[in-house]
Design a protein around this motif. Sequence first.
Motif, PDB file in Angstrom:
ATOM      1  N   PHE A 186       0.830  -1.212   0.000  1.00  0.00           N
ATOM      2  CA  PHE A 186       0.000   0.000   0.000  1.00  0.00           C
ATOM      3  C   PHE A 186       0.868   1.267   0.000  1.00  0.00           C
ATOM      4  O   PHE A 186       1.806   1.403   0.785  1.00  0.00           O
ATOM      5  CB  PHE A 186      -0.905   0.029   1.231  1.00  0.00           C
ATOM      6  CG  PHE A 186      -2.074  -0.919   1.158  1.00  0.00           C
ATOM      7  CD1 PHE A 186      -2.255  -1.768   0.081  1.00  0.00           C
ATOM      8  CD2 PHE A 186      -3.023  -0.959   2.174  1.00  0.00           C
ATOM      9  CE1 PHE A 186      -3.330  -2.630   0.009  1.00  0.00           C
ATOM     10  CE2 PHE A 186      -4.105  -1.814   2.129  1.00  0.00           C
ATOM     11  CZ  PHE A 186      -4.253  -2.659   1.038  1.00  0.00           C
ATOM     12  N   ASP A 195       0.499   3.376  -5.634  1.00  0.00           N
ATOM     13  CA  ASP A 195      -0.677   2.515  -5.799  1.00  0.00           C
ATOM     14  C   ASP A 195      -1.077   2.348  -7.263  1.00  0.00           C
ATOM     15  O   ASP A 195      -1.298   1.227  -7.745  1.00  0.00           O
ATOM     16  CB  ASP A 195      -1.862   3.084  -5.005  1.00  0.00           C
ATOM     17  CG  ASP A 195      -1.627   3.014  -3.504  1.00  0.00           C
ATOM     18  OD1 ASP A 195      -0.990   2.046  -3.048  1.00  0.00           O
ATOM     19  OD2 ASP A 195      -2.071   3.935  -2.790  1.00  0.00           O
ATOM     20  N   TYR A 196      -1.169   3.473  -7.970  1.00  0.00           N
ATOM     21  CA  TYR A 196      -1.594   3.390  -9.375  1.00  0.00           C
ATOM     22  C   TYR A 196      -0.504   2.816 -10.274  1.00  0.00           C
ATOM     23  O   TYR A 196      -0.797   2.318 -11.359  1.00  0.00           O
ATOM     24  CB  TYR A 196      -2.026   4.763  -9.881  1.00  0.00           C
ATOM     25  CG  TYR A 196      -3.490   5.031  -9.641  1.00  0.00           C
ATOM     26  CD1 TYR A 196      -4.469   4.466 -10.449  1.00  0.00           C
ATOM     27  CD2 TYR A 196      -3.911   5.837  -8.589  1.00  0.00           C
ATOM     28  CE1 TYR A 196      -5.817   4.693 -10.224  1.00  0.00           C
ATOM     29  CE2 TYR A 196      -5.260   6.077  -8.355  1.00  0.00           C
ATOM     30  CZ  TYR A 196      -6.204   5.492  -9.172  1.00  0.00           C
ATOM     31  OH  TYR A 196      -7.536   5.716  -8.945  1.00  0.00           O
ATOM     32  N   LEU A 227      -6.265  -2.455  -3.238  1.00  0.00           N
ATOM     33  CA  LEU A 227      -5.611  -1.163  -3.087  1.00  0.00           C
ATOM     34  C   LEU A 227      -6.278  -0.397  -1.947  1.00  0.00           C
ATOM     35  O   LEU A 227      -7.439  -0.659  -1.610  1.00  0.00           O
ATOM     36  CB  LEU A 227      -5.709  -0.357  -4.392  1.00  0.00           C
ATOM     37  CG  LEU A 227      -4.897  -0.886  -5.584  1.00  0.00           C
ATOM     38  CD1 LEU A 227      -5.256  -0.135  -6.847  1.00  0.00           C
ATOM     39  CD2 LEU A 227      -3.392  -0.790  -5.314  1.00  0.00           C
TER      40      LEU A 227
END
Length: 806
Positions: A267, A297-298, A318
């Motif tokens: 994370f 995250d992306y 996520l």
Amino acid sequence: MAIKKTELYSSLWASCDELRGGMDASQYKDYVLTLLFMKYVSDKYKGDPYGMILVPEGASFDDMVALKGDKEIGDRINKIIARLAEENDLKGVIDVADFNDEDKLGKGKEMIDRLSKLIGIFEGLDLSANRADGDDLLGDAYEYLMRHFATESGKSKGQFYTPSEVSQILSRVIGISDDTPQDASVYDPTCGSGSLLLKASDQAPRGLSIFGQEMDNATSALARMNMILHNTATAKIWKGNTLSDPQWKDESGQLKTFDFAVANPPFSNKNWTSGLNPEEDSFDRFVWGIPPEKNGDYAFLLHIIKSLKSTGKGAVILPHGVLFRGNAEARIRENLIKQGYIKGIIGLPANLFYGTGIPACIIVIDKENAHTRKGIFMVDASKGFMKDGNKNRLRAQDIHKIVDVFTHQRELPGYSRMVSLSEIAANDYNLNIPRYIDSSEAEDLHDLSAHLQGGIPNRDIDALAAYWRVFPSLRHTLFRTDREGYSRCLVPAAEVKTTILNHPEFRIFAEQSLQPFTAWCERAALDQIRPGDSPKQLIEQIGEDLLEAYEPVPLLDRYDIYQILMDYWADSLQDDVYLLVQEGWQAGRVLRELVAKKGEKLKEQPDLVIAKTKYKADLIPPALIVARYFAEQQAEIDRLQTELDSAAQALESYLEENSSDDGLLSDALNDKDKVTKASVTARLKLATDPEEIATLTQAKKLFDAETKAKKALKESQEALDQAVFQQYPKLSEAEIKTLIVEDKWLATLKACIEAEIERITQQLANRVRELEERYAEPLPAITRQVEALSEKVAGHLKAMGLEWTL
């Protein structure tokens, strides 16, 4: 007798944790899981030249057993493991843990004792008969230990394991079906110990081709061992950083693409750009935008989308922040939504994961149908969980409900809905679930008019419409119209539940609610279990059948009924079934003798003690034998127990009455300030006062009565135990099936379902009682009572010469 699942798991964990000492669980797991692996492959493949794993001479677990107490035990264990690793191309996989590390295992005798005991834990287990496939003990035990190690490892070191419950959801929402071919591929770019990949592969009838990558060396080794224990030795797990150095590429050097992907990336990784320049990414992963430098995250989501085929599907865990954070992430989110890649979002409860307590979500990707997508299906599952220590866990019913609702795109108020892309666009492409699903509880409003004038608002009674549809006349039994919009309760609060339980409509409802269970019992055919059957297939089949059977039943939540079965499965039913599929029904005749190791206490409570020998009944508790074959003897024992209780109570009362400081038994007190039979007998020989002699004689008589009652009870109980003990080998297979299936399994489940029916009734009773008590007395009446009482108090005070004015 075969190993029980729960016994294997709990004994492994308790023993291993006891020997851990001061070592961090995240490190100790490498030693324990390596030994479990060595024990399994030795039991299963030693002496088998065609086995999946070749066990060369001098490289088995038996060779480790021979080292117990050896001064060089640590170094020699390392060499045994190294020999097995070299023979099977497992270097860097099973030889990660250093068994000669004095800093972790202690020096000299401390290391020798710790390793000798650790080997001893596994020595007594025979794992050769337990299959390593989708229905195995060992693969599940491996996962069980990893979950416990993850729980103990702390925030920064628990990321090697994704909770099994979450893994199951991901594996079931990505579209794997019975038609999925074995050569279909599944990929996890941050695979940890491989649990997500294995769960996904289990969904396909013949498994999937597994590909994974894991940055941590020790965790990557865990994944490889995990694959072998689950009979997926062909799985390909690479080490390395997925973002900066992806290992899976095609012939042209671009990212290899897969049919399915599952992932639980770290994370909000702040170092995701390490070794990577996203603006010059040779794999074109960031065409939809570059994630923030301090939040990766992306980056992982974009990598997964790029790694899927044009028909690929995936699911990624996520943090919730990806749904609504702004700036660069907002632009990426908007682009992905416009491309139609996001099929759905599932909001999960907080505190599920071992590395963090923040709430997370599952983003479901579907590239195949992206061009026709008109909306995103959202599920708010944040409130469905159970507490498990300091963590939250999804229950079986939570998992099933999420998967059912998502798979069938079923809209439920406050839980799930299809949100159109136009609505999302109107919200600036913000995907925060509470914007679209209101899962908050309706506020319980008080009615001012009812408080002033009395009566229960009809709107509160109407809110119980689900009950009135099932019990139409019960409403009129409980309430009558008082004035427009308000009613009066006809039953005192204390009698509401009894009134409901005795109402004919409830009795009909209770009977009808058990009919699906009765029909299910016939279809389940649990007495047809045979050796070689798959317990996991059995529980899946009968669980789905029970869930479907209770779909049309009003008031009862079919998922609650399903949970009853799954709880009982986890508690004891699965242990019984695993024994039956390995040993057959004749295992019901077996009583296992319990023998403690020298210097140790028994780890299990015996079910029978015959001539000081202790026995455990693994399948049929003695109480079931007693109830079916020796009811009269048990009734006699119950009568004798009642007599003993009466004798003991009479004695206690008599002693209490006559043992005070000036009582006639005071001279019979012993050093412990308690009258005993011996002290009474001794004092009686010396007593000369007639009254004292009479008191002592009566006390002795009561002591003798208690002793006689104890003896009679003991003799009867021993005779019954002996009869039960002799009954076990006489049982026929038909009798065993009746005792296990009818008297044990189905009787337990029926009792639980009956309790659930009553719980529903209790909810109605509680609400009716709450409404009645809330509006029982209107405010003016309360005010008059207060005034009257105040006047009384003032009068009393005045009579006492106390008076004041306001």
